[in-house]
Scaffold this active site. Structure first.
Site, mmCIF file in Angstrom:
data_model
loop_
_atom_site.group_PDB
_atom_site.id
_atom_site.type_symbol
_atom_site.label_atom_id
_atom_site.label_comp_id
_atom_site.label_asym_id
_atom_site.label_seq_id
_atom_site.Cartn_x
_atom_site.Cartn_y
_atom_site.Cartn_z
ATOM 1 N N LYS A 11 2.400 17.903 -7.687
ATOM 2 C CA LYS A 11 3.349 17.161 -8.525
ATOM 3 C C LYS A 11 4.281 18.106 -9.306
ATOM 4 O O LYS A 11 4.010 19.306 -9.401
ATOM 5 C CB LYS A 11 2.556 16.249 -9.469
ATOM 6 C CG LYS A 11 1.717 15.191 -8.724
ATOM 7 C CD LYS A 11 1.000 14.252 -9.697
ATOM 8 C CE LYS A 11 0.220 13.171 -8.966
ATOM 9 N NZ LYS A 11 -0.431 12.218 -9.898
ATOM 10 N N TYR A 51 3.789 4.653 -4.293
ATOM 11 C CA TYR A 51 2.957 4.061 -5.340
ATOM 12 C C TYR A 51 3.063 2.537 -5.357
ATOM 13 O O TYR A 51 2.991 1.921 -6.434
ATOM 14 C CB TYR A 51 3.334 4.641 -6.703
ATOM 15 C CG TYR A 51 2.768 6.028 -6.976
ATOM 16 C CD1 TYR A 51 1.396 6.292 -6.854
ATOM 17 C CD2 TYR A 51 3.591 7.074 -7.390
ATOM 18 C CE1 TYR A 51 0.875 7.555 -7.119
ATOM 19 C CE2 TYR A 51 3.068 8.351 -7.663
ATOM 20 C CZ TYR A 51 1.712 8.579 -7.528
ATOM 21 O OH TYR A 51 1.194 9.821 -7.804
ATOM 22 N N PHE A 59 2.370 1.512 -16.761
ATOM 23 C CA PHE A 59 2.667 2.945 -16.717
ATOM 24 C C PHE A 59 3.618 3.312 -15.588
ATOM 25 O O PHE A 59 3.974 4.474 -15.421
ATOM 26 C CB PHE A 59 1.367 3.752 -16.580
ATOM 27 C CG PHE A 59 0.569 3.448 -15.331
ATOM 28 C CD1 PHE A 59 0.843 4.085 -14.128
ATOM 29 C CD2 PHE A 59 -0.460 2.515 -15.357
ATOM 30 C CE1 PHE A 59 0.108 3.806 -12.980
ATOM 31 C CE2 PHE A 59 -1.196 2.225 -14.219
ATOM 32 C CZ PHE A 59 -0.905 2.877 -13.027
ATOM 33 N N ARG A 87 -10.447 14.559 -2.766
ATOM 34 C CA ARG A 87 -10.485 13.783 -4.018
ATOM 35 C C ARG A 87 -11.472 14.422 -5.002
ATOM 36 O O ARG A 87 -11.213 14.501 -6.199
ATOM 37 C CB ARG A 87 -10.890 12.332 -3.751
ATOM 38 C CG ARG A 87 -9.866 11.510 -3.000
ATOM 39 C CD ARG A 87 -8.724 11.035 -3.869
ATOM 40 N NE ARG A 87 -9.118 10.109 -4.911
ATOM 41 C CZ ARG A 87 -8.237 9.427 -5.652
ATOM 42 N NH1 ARG A 87 -6.923 9.571 -5.459
ATOM 43 N NH2 ARG A 87 -8.651 8.615 -6.591
ATOM 44 N N THR A 93 -8.896 10.849 -12.003
ATOM 45 C CA THR A 93 -7.485 10.561 -12.297
ATOM 46 C C THR A 93 -7.126 11.001 -13.717
ATOM 47 O O THR A 93 -6.080 11.596 -13.943
ATOM 48 C CB THR A 93 -7.228 9.044 -12.138
ATOM 49 O OG1 THR A 93 -7.586 8.665 -10.809
ATOM 50 C CG2 THR A 93 -5.770 8.695 -12.396
ATOM 51 N N ARG A 104 -7.755 19.175 -11.381
ATOM 52 C CA ARG A 104 -7.292 18.517 -12.606
ATOM 53 C C ARG A 104 -8.096 18.973 -13.821
ATOM 54 O O ARG A 104 -7.545 19.167 -14.917
ATOM 55 C CB ARG A 104 -7.368 16.994 -12.449
ATOM 56 C CG ARG A 104 -6.287 16.439 -11.517
ATOM 57 C CD ARG A 104 -6.602 15.035 -11.075
ATOM 58 N NE ARG A 104 -5.503 14.405 -10.347
ATOM 59 C CZ ARG A 104 -5.609 13.237 -9.714
ATOM 60 N NH1 ARG A 104 -6.765 12.576 -9.717
ATOM 61 N NH2 ARG A 104 -4.582 12.722 -9.071
ATOM 62 N N ASN A 114 -1.052 15.056 -14.206
ATOM 63 C CA ASN A 114 -2.341 15.424 -13.586
ATOM 64 C C ASN A 114 -2.235 16.209 -12.280
ATOM 65 O O ASN A 114 -3.129 16.168 -11.436
ATOM 66 C CB ASN A 114 -3.276 14.202 -13.493
ATOM 67 C CG ASN A 114 -2.786 13.155 -12.520
ATOM 68 O OD1 ASN A 114 -1.733 13.308 -11.903
ATOM 69 N ND2 ASN A 114 -3.543 12.080 -12.371
ATOM 70 N N HIS A 117 -1.655 14.913 -6.246
ATOM 71 C CA HIS A 117 -2.060 13.622 -5.675
ATOM 72 C C HIS A 117 -2.922 13.858 -4.428
ATOM 73 O O HIS A 117 -2.709 14.806 -3.689
ATOM 74 C CB HIS A 117 -0.819 12.825 -5.257
ATOM 75 C CG HIS A 117 -1.134 11.659 -4.377
ATOM 76 N ND1 HIS A 117 -1.524 10.431 -4.881
ATOM 77 C CD2 HIS A 117 -1.169 11.544 -3.022
ATOM 78 C CE1 HIS A 117 -1.768 9.605 -3.863
ATOM 79 N NE2 HIS A 117 -1.557 10.254 -2.724
ATOM 80 N N GLU A 128 0.284 7.098 3.841
ATOM 81 C CA GLU A 128 1.042 8.109 3.094
ATOM 82 C C GLU A 128 1.558 9.223 4.010
ATOM 83 O O GLU A 128 2.678 9.698 3.854
ATOM 84 C CB GLU A 128 0.178 8.648 1.949
ATOM 85 C CG GLU A 128 -0.044 7.588 0.864
ATOM 86 C CD GLU A 128 -1.162 7.917 -0.131
ATOM 87 O OE1 GLU A 128 -1.694 9.046 -0.106
ATOM 88 O OE2 GLU A 128 -1.503 7.030 -0.935
HETATM 89 P P1 DAT Z 1 -4.987 8.794 -8.438
HETATM 90 O O1 DAT Z 1 -3.741 9.621 -8.598
HETATM 91 O O2 DAT Z 1 -6.212 9.513 -8.945
HETATM 92 O O3 DAT Z 1 -5.156 8.240 -7.057
HETATM 93 P P2 DAT Z 1 -4.113 6.140 -9.233
HETATM 94 O O4 DAT Z 1 -3.714 5.920 -7.809
HETATM 95 O O5 DAT Z 1 -4.962 5.097 -9.866
HETATM 96 O O6 DAT Z 1 -4.829 7.533 -9.424
HETATM 97 O O7 DAT Z 1 -2.784 6.274 -10.115
HETATM 98 C C1 DAT Z 1 -1.680 7.028 -9.682
HETATM 99 C C2 DAT Z 1 -1.188 7.872 -10.830
HETATM 100 O O8 DAT Z 1 -0.685 7.033 -11.853
HETATM 101 C C3 DAT Z 1 -2.279 8.699 -11.506
HETATM 102 O O9 DAT Z 1 -2.419 9.958 -10.885
HETATM 103 C C4 DAT Z 1 -1.793 8.816 -12.903
HETATM 104 C C5 DAT Z 1 -1.043 7.537 -13.143
HETATM 105 N N1 DAT Z 1 -1.889 6.511 -13.805
HETATM 106 C C6 DAT Z 1 -2.860 5.761 -13.240
HETATM 107 N N2 DAT Z 1 -3.420 4.938 -14.117
HETATM 108 C C7 DAT Z 1 -2.776 5.140 -15.278
HETATM 109 C C8 DAT Z 1 -2.873 4.583 -16.589
HETATM 110 N N3 DAT Z 1 -3.771 3.634 -16.866
HETATM 111 N N4 DAT Z 1 -2.041 5.081 -17.553
HETATM 112 C C9 DAT Z 1 -1.145 6.036 -17.278
HETATM 113 N N5 DAT Z 1 -0.985 6.605 -16.056
HETATM 114 C C10 DAT Z 1 -1.784 6.165 -15.079
HETATM 115 MG MG MG Z 2 -4.116 6.811 -6.012
#
Ligand code: DAT
Ligand code: MG
Length: 151
Positions: A11, A51, A59, A87, A93, A104, A114, A117, A128
């Site tokens: 990222k 996403y 968010f 992962r 996350t 992370r 973070n 991805h 993806e």
């Molecule tokens: P990951 O990246 O671990 O797969 P995710 O797919 O649930 O997690 O979310 C994508 C990204 O969005 C994550 O890396 C950070 C952000 N994110 C997720 N949940 C969030 C939240 N509750 N508040 C703020 N940012 C969030």
């Molecule tokens: Mg994810």
């Protein structure tokens, strides 16, 4: 070894902080094989598709702004159990919940910064990879280290 494939994306914060080499190095050293990689700025259109599951969440706009704020390094990696293993190597996350030793957990603090991805399932990996890379951009090659990594 006809391994599983996953999609990882370094990222913008990791690019800015100079962690590109370190992150790639962890997957290389583990024994995973790099199949595709680019250095690019992701468009809002691409990020909305990437996403898709988060569009409309509280968010999401912040996430979009962060992910489009600078260059990213999308990659495809191959090897045994690479989706689940990568992962684990990334950590939770929320970096405050990531174990030390994870990417992370070692390099980040806030959820919105973070670092990297990683696809979370076989289906999302396939989706993806196809979203970020054309067939031509995925390189077929044989790693000579393979017999020293897999028994
Ligand atoms: P990951 O990246 O671990 O797969 P995710 O797919 O649930 O997690 O979310 C994508 C990204 O969005 C994550 O890396 C950070 C952000 N994110 C997720 N949940 C969030 C939240 N509750 N508040 C703020 N940012 C969030
Ligand atoms: Mg994810």
């Amino acid at each position: 070894m006809a391994g599983e494939r996953t999609f990882l994306c370094i990222k913008p914060d990791a690019v800015q902080r100079g962690y590109v080499g370190e992150i790639i190095s962890r997957f290389e050293k583990r024994g995973y094989k790099l199949v595709a990689m680019k250095f690019m700025k992701a468009s809002d259109e691409l990020l909305k598709k990437h996403y898709a599951e988060h569009v409309g969440k509280g968010f999401f706009e912040k996430l979009l702004k962060y992910m489009s704020s600078g260059p990213v390094v999308p990659m495809v990696w191959e090897g045994k159990d690479v989706i689940a293993q990568s992962r684990k190597m990334l950590g939770a996350t929320n970096p405050l919940k990531s174990e030390p030793g994870t990417i992370r957990g070692d390099f980040s603090i806030d959820m919105g910064r973070n670092i990297c991805h990683g696809s979370d399932s076989t289906q999302s990996a396939e989706r993806e990879i196809n979203l970020w890379f054309s067939e031509k951009e995925r390189v077929e090659w044989k790693s000579m280290a393979e017999s020293w990594i897999y028994e």
